[in-house]
Write a protein that holds these residues in place. Structure first.
Motif, PDB file in Angstrom:
ATOM      1  N   ALA B   9      28.653  48.753  45.373  1.00 15.99           N
ATOM      2  CA  ALA B   9      27.339  47.834  46.251  1.00 15.99           C
ATOM      3  C   ALA B   9      26.985  47.081  45.135  1.00 15.99           C
ATOM      4  CB  ALA B   9      26.361  49.115  46.784  1.00 15.99           C
ATOM      5  N   THR B  10      26.726  47.785  43.549  1.00 12.58           N
ATOM      6  CA  THR B  10      26.322  47.183  42.546  1.00 12.58           C
ATOM      7  C   THR B  10      27.060  46.781  41.254  1.00 12.58           C
ATOM      8  OG1 THR B  10      25.198  48.905  42.128  1.00 12.58           O
ATOM      9  CG2 THR B  10      23.917  47.184  43.868  1.00 12.58           C
ATOM     10  N   LEU B  11      26.763  46.149  40.667  1.00 11.00           N
ATOM     11  CA  LEU B  11      27.442  46.225  38.863  1.00 11.00           C
ATOM     12  C   LEU B  11      27.093  45.376  38.155  1.00 11.00           C
ATOM     13  CD1 LEU B  11      30.729  47.058  38.507  1.00 11.00           C
ATOM     14  CD2 LEU B  11      31.606  45.158  39.161  1.00 11.00           C
ATOM     15  N   VAL B  12      26.895  46.052  36.595  1.00  7.41           N
ATOM     16  CA  VAL B  12      26.779  45.427  35.746  1.00  7.41           C
ATOM     17  C   VAL B  12      27.687  44.722  34.768  1.00  7.41           C
ATOM     18  CG1 VAL B  12      24.781  45.758  33.705  1.00  7.41           C
ATOM     19  CG2 VAL B  12      24.212  45.783  36.218  1.00  7.41           C
ATOM     20  N   GLY B  16      32.364  38.492  29.193  1.00  2.00           N
ATOM     21  CA  GLY B  16      33.916  38.755  28.792  1.00  2.00           C
ATOM     22  C   GLY B  16      34.319  39.957  29.260  1.00  2.00           C
ATOM     23  N   SER B  17      34.011  40.990  29.991  1.00  2.00           N
ATOM     24  CA  SER B  17      34.843  41.687  30.871  1.00  2.00           C
ATOM     25  C   SER B  17      35.465  41.869  31.682  1.00  2.00           C
ATOM     26  CB  SER B  17      33.425  43.235  31.189  1.00  2.00           C
ATOM     27  OG  SER B  17      32.987  43.247  31.618  1.00  2.00           O
ATOM     28  N   PRO B  18      36.394  42.435  32.530  1.00  2.00           N
ATOM     29  CA  PRO B  18      37.261  41.382  33.146  1.00  2.00           C
ATOM     30  C   PRO B  18      36.571  42.669  35.064  1.00  2.00           C
ATOM     31  CG  PRO B  18      38.344  44.019  32.760  1.00  2.00           C
ATOM     32  CD  PRO B  18      37.108  43.193  31.504  1.00  2.00           C
ATOM     33  N   LEU B  19      36.742  41.603  36.189  1.00  2.00           N
ATOM     34  CA  LEU B  19      36.185  42.602  37.466  1.00  2.00           C
ATOM     35  C   LEU B  19      37.193  42.056  38.362  1.00  2.00           C
ATOM     36  CD1 LEU B  19      33.409  42.360  39.227  1.00  2.00           C
ATOM     37  CD2 LEU B  19      34.692  39.777  39.814  1.00  2.00           C
ATOM     38  N   SER B  20      36.950  43.491  38.877  1.00  2.00           N
ATOM     39  CA  SER B  20      37.773  43.749  40.013  1.00  2.00           C
ATOM     40  C   SER B  20      36.811  44.418  41.751  1.00  2.00           C
ATOM     41  CB  SER B  20      38.508  44.601  40.108  1.00  2.00           C
ATOM     42  OG  SER B  20      39.450  44.455  41.184  1.00  2.00           O
ATOM     43  N   GLU B  59      38.374  27.259  46.804  1.00  2.00           N
ATOM     44  CA  GLU B  59      37.622  26.704  47.318  1.00  2.00           C
ATOM     45  C   GLU B  59      37.044  25.782  45.743  1.00  2.00           C
ATOM     46  OE1 GLU B  59      36.834  24.715  50.235  1.00  2.00           O
ATOM     47  OE2 GLU B  59      39.042  25.336  50.513  1.00  2.00           O
ATOM     48  N   VAL B  60      36.987  26.672  44.545  1.00  2.00           N
ATOM     49  CA  VAL B  60      35.996  26.531  44.051  1.00  2.00           C
ATOM     50  C   VAL B  60      36.803  26.536  42.015  1.00  2.00           C
ATOM     51  CG1 VAL B  60      33.511  26.588  42.495  1.00  2.00           C
ATOM     52  CG2 VAL B  60      33.967  26.613  45.339  1.00  2.00           C
ATOM     53  N   PRO B  61      36.862  25.629  41.412  1.00  2.00           N
ATOM     54  CA  PRO B  61      38.044  26.259  40.407  1.00  2.00           C
ATOM     55  C   PRO B  61      37.060  26.855  40.067  1.00  2.00           C
ATOM     56  CG  PRO B  61      37.034  23.678  40.440  1.00  2.00           C
ATOM     57  CD  PRO B  61      36.978  24.130  42.508  1.00  2.00           C
ATOM     58  N   GLN B  62      37.861  27.522  39.545  1.00  2.00           N
ATOM     59  CA  GLN B  62      37.295  28.530  38.015  1.00  2.00           C
ATOM     60  C   GLN B  62      37.956  29.789  37.652  1.00  2.00           C
ATOM     61  OE1 GLN B  62      33.208  30.302  40.815  1.00  2.00           O
ATOM     62  NE2 GLN B  62      34.465  29.750  42.295  1.00  2.00           N
ATOM     63  N   ASN B  63      37.081  30.299  37.058  1.00  2.00           N
ATOM     64  CA  ASN B  63      37.499  32.052  36.299  1.00  2.00           C
ATOM     65  C   ASN B  63      38.047  32.968  37.373  1.00  2.00           C
ATOM     66  OD1 ASN B  63      34.956  31.821  36.463  1.00  2.00           O
ATOM     67  ND2 ASN B  63      35.092  33.584  34.296  1.00  2.00           N
ATOM     68  N   LEU B  64      37.690  32.770  38.722  1.00  2.00           N
ATOM     69  CA  LEU B  64      37.943  33.570  39.298  1.00  2.00           C
ATOM     70  C   LEU B  64      39.099  33.137  40.427  1.00  2.00           C
ATOM     71  CD1 LEU B  64      34.010  34.021  41.126  1.00  2.00           C
ATOM     72  CD2 LEU B  64      35.185  35.252  39.390  1.00  2.00           C
ATOM     73  N   SER B  65      40.110  34.596  40.459  1.00  2.00           N
ATOM     74  CA  SER B  65      41.032  34.599  41.578  1.00  2.00           C
ATOM     75  C   SER B  65      41.029  35.764  42.137  1.00  2.00           C
ATOM     76  CB  SER B  65      42.185  34.827  40.108  1.00  2.00           C
ATOM     77  OG  SER B  65      41.868  36.027  40.204  1.00  2.00           O
ATOM     78  N   ALA B  66      42.150  35.659  43.389  1.00  2.00           N
ATOM     79  CA  ALA B  66      42.061  36.448  44.318  1.00  2.00           C
ATOM     80  C   ALA B  66      43.762  37.178  44.906  1.00  2.00           C
ATOM     81  CB  ALA B  66      41.142  35.634  45.925  1.00  2.00           C
ATOM     82  N   LEU B  76      38.750  40.422  44.666  1.00  2.00           N
ATOM     83  CA  LEU B  76      38.512  39.239  43.853  1.00  2.00           C
ATOM     84  C   LEU B  76      38.220  39.556  42.721  1.00  2.00           C
ATOM     85  CD1 LEU B  76      36.967  36.193  43.917  1.00  2.00           C
ATOM     86  CD2 LEU B  76      34.867  37.409  43.659  1.00  2.00           C
ATOM     87  N   SER B  77      38.976  38.941  41.521  1.00  2.00           N
ATOM     88  CA  SER B  77      39.085  39.727  40.249  1.00  2.00           C
ATOM     89  C   SER B  77      38.982  37.822  38.973  1.00  2.00           C
ATOM     90  CB  SER B  77      40.679  39.681  39.651  1.00  2.00           C
ATOM     91  OG  SER B  77      40.984  40.489  40.919  1.00  2.00           O
ATOM     92  N   SER B  78      37.926  38.808  38.399  1.00  2.00           N
ATOM     93  CA  SER B  78      38.361  37.859  37.094  1.00  2.00           C
ATOM     94  C   SER B  78      39.157  38.558  36.004  1.00  2.00           C
ATOM     95  CB  SER B  78      37.137  37.587  36.510  1.00  2.00           C
ATOM     96  OG  SER B  78      36.758  36.915  34.958  1.00  2.00           O
ATOM     97  N   LYS B  79      39.523  38.036  34.382  1.00  2.00           N
ATOM     98  CA  LYS B  79      39.822  38.339  33.485  1.00  2.00           C
ATOM     99  C   LYS B  79      38.933  38.164  32.211  1.00  2.00           C
ATOM    100  CE  LYS B  79      44.632  37.267  33.667  1.00  2.00           C
ATOM    101  NZ  LYS B  79      45.593  35.816  33.124  1.00  2.00           N
ATOM    102  N   LYS B  80      37.569  37.532  32.788  1.00  2.00           N
ATOM    103  CA  LYS B  80      36.582  37.288  31.805  1.00  2.00           C
ATOM    104  C   LYS B  80      35.512  36.656  31.834  1.00  2.00           C
ATOM    105  CE  LYS B  80      39.104  36.990  27.200  1.00  2.00           C
ATOM    106  NZ  LYS B  80      39.114  35.610  26.282  1.00  2.00           N
ATOM    107  N   LEU B  81      34.762  37.649  32.641  1.00  2.00           N
ATOM    108  CA  LEU B  81      33.089  37.074  33.328  1.00  2.00           C
ATOM    109  C   LEU B  81      32.214  36.671  33.058  1.00  2.00           C
ATOM    110  CD1 LEU B  81      31.989  40.692  35.016  1.00  2.00           C
ATOM    111  CD2 LEU B  81      33.060  38.082  35.966  1.00  2.00           C
ATOM    112  N   LEU B  82      32.353  35.244  33.221  1.00  2.00           N
ATOM    113  CA  LEU B  82      30.664  34.554  32.471  1.00  2.00           C
ATOM    114  C   LEU B  82      29.261  34.732  32.721  1.00  2.00           C
ATOM    115  CD1 LEU B  82      32.780  31.263  33.210  1.00  2.00           C
ATOM    116  CD2 LEU B  82      32.837  32.878  30.807  1.00  2.00           C
TER     117      LEU B  82
END
Lengths: 110, 111
Positions: B9-12, B16-20, B59-66, B76-82
């Motif tokens: 529900a929430t995430l901090v 540079g950290s990954p996301l899932s 739809e939007v080029p960025q550092n996210l992937s699905a 939804l993922s990211s290797k390095k968060l901005l």
């Protein structure tokens, strides 16, 4: 990116007053126009899915009209109540996805 | 009846950290699935959608992937968060042209 525009961006309404606001969308190759209500700290919920030119839909005190030839839809709130305070989003359906407008934020003052 | 789950529900997370983020749908099969984001002071932006397993449209080029590894699972993922990845992320499902049903959302803060 499809251009879906909503106006005004925000409005304040006195309790009991009626109000309306606009959504404009591309008029070519129309498939469907959606309206969603998004309350603070909640997720958006669908109000209407409109597909036919001239269509008018109603849910309680909220209604919407659709003009696909000129590319606009109106949302009306009759006798506004504090619980109507929310952001109202319209979205144009094309190519398997919705393109959302920025929304109209309605604040109803008691 | 259909339900849609999202977690967390929430995430901090630090820069540079990954996301899932995970989204699952129950009570329907072969739904169209969507990831949206609302950044602070902005509208609802479509990030990715999927019409079937393994099919992802960006739809939007960025550092996210699905990814969609199963019919009713959307990640939804990211290797390095901005820092600019902060926002409120919503998963939704729906049929073609039909109303979409949104999950409870994930509030992501990148520090």
């Amino acid at each position: 990116i499809l251009n879906v525009e909503q106006s005004p961006q925000s409005l304040h309404v006195q309790e009991g007053d009626s109000t309306n606001f606009t959504c404009s969308f591309p008029s070519s190759n129309f498939y469907a126009l959606h309206w969603y209500r998004w309350e603070t700290a909640k997720s958006p919920e669908a109000l209407f899915v409109m597909t036919l030119n001239g269509d008018e839909k109603k849910k309680g005190r909220i209604s919407a009209t659709l003009n696909t030839k000129e590319g606009y839809s109106y949302l009306y709130i009759k006798g506004s109540q504090p619980e109507d305070s929310a952001t109202y989003l319209c979205a144009y359906w094309a190519d398997y996805k919705l393109s959302f407008g920025a929304g109209t934020t309605v604040t109803v003052r008691a | 009846s259909q339900t849609i789950h999202q977690w967390p529900a929430t995430l901090v997370q630090p820069v540079g950290s990954p996301l899932s983020l995970e989204c699952t749908v129950e009570g329907t099969s072969n739904p169209n699935l969507y990831w949206y984001r609302q950044a602070a002071g902005r509208g609802l932006q479509l990030l990715f959608y999927s019409v079937g397993i393994g099919q992802i449209s960006s739809e939007v080029p960025q550092n996210l992937s699905a990814s969609r590894p199963q019919d009713r699972q959307f990640i939804l993922s990211s290797k390095k968060l901005l820092l600019s990845d902060s926002g409120f992320y919503l998963c939704a499902w729906g049929g073609t042209g039909e109303e979409q049903y949104f999950g409870p959302g994930t509030r992501l803060t990148v520090t």
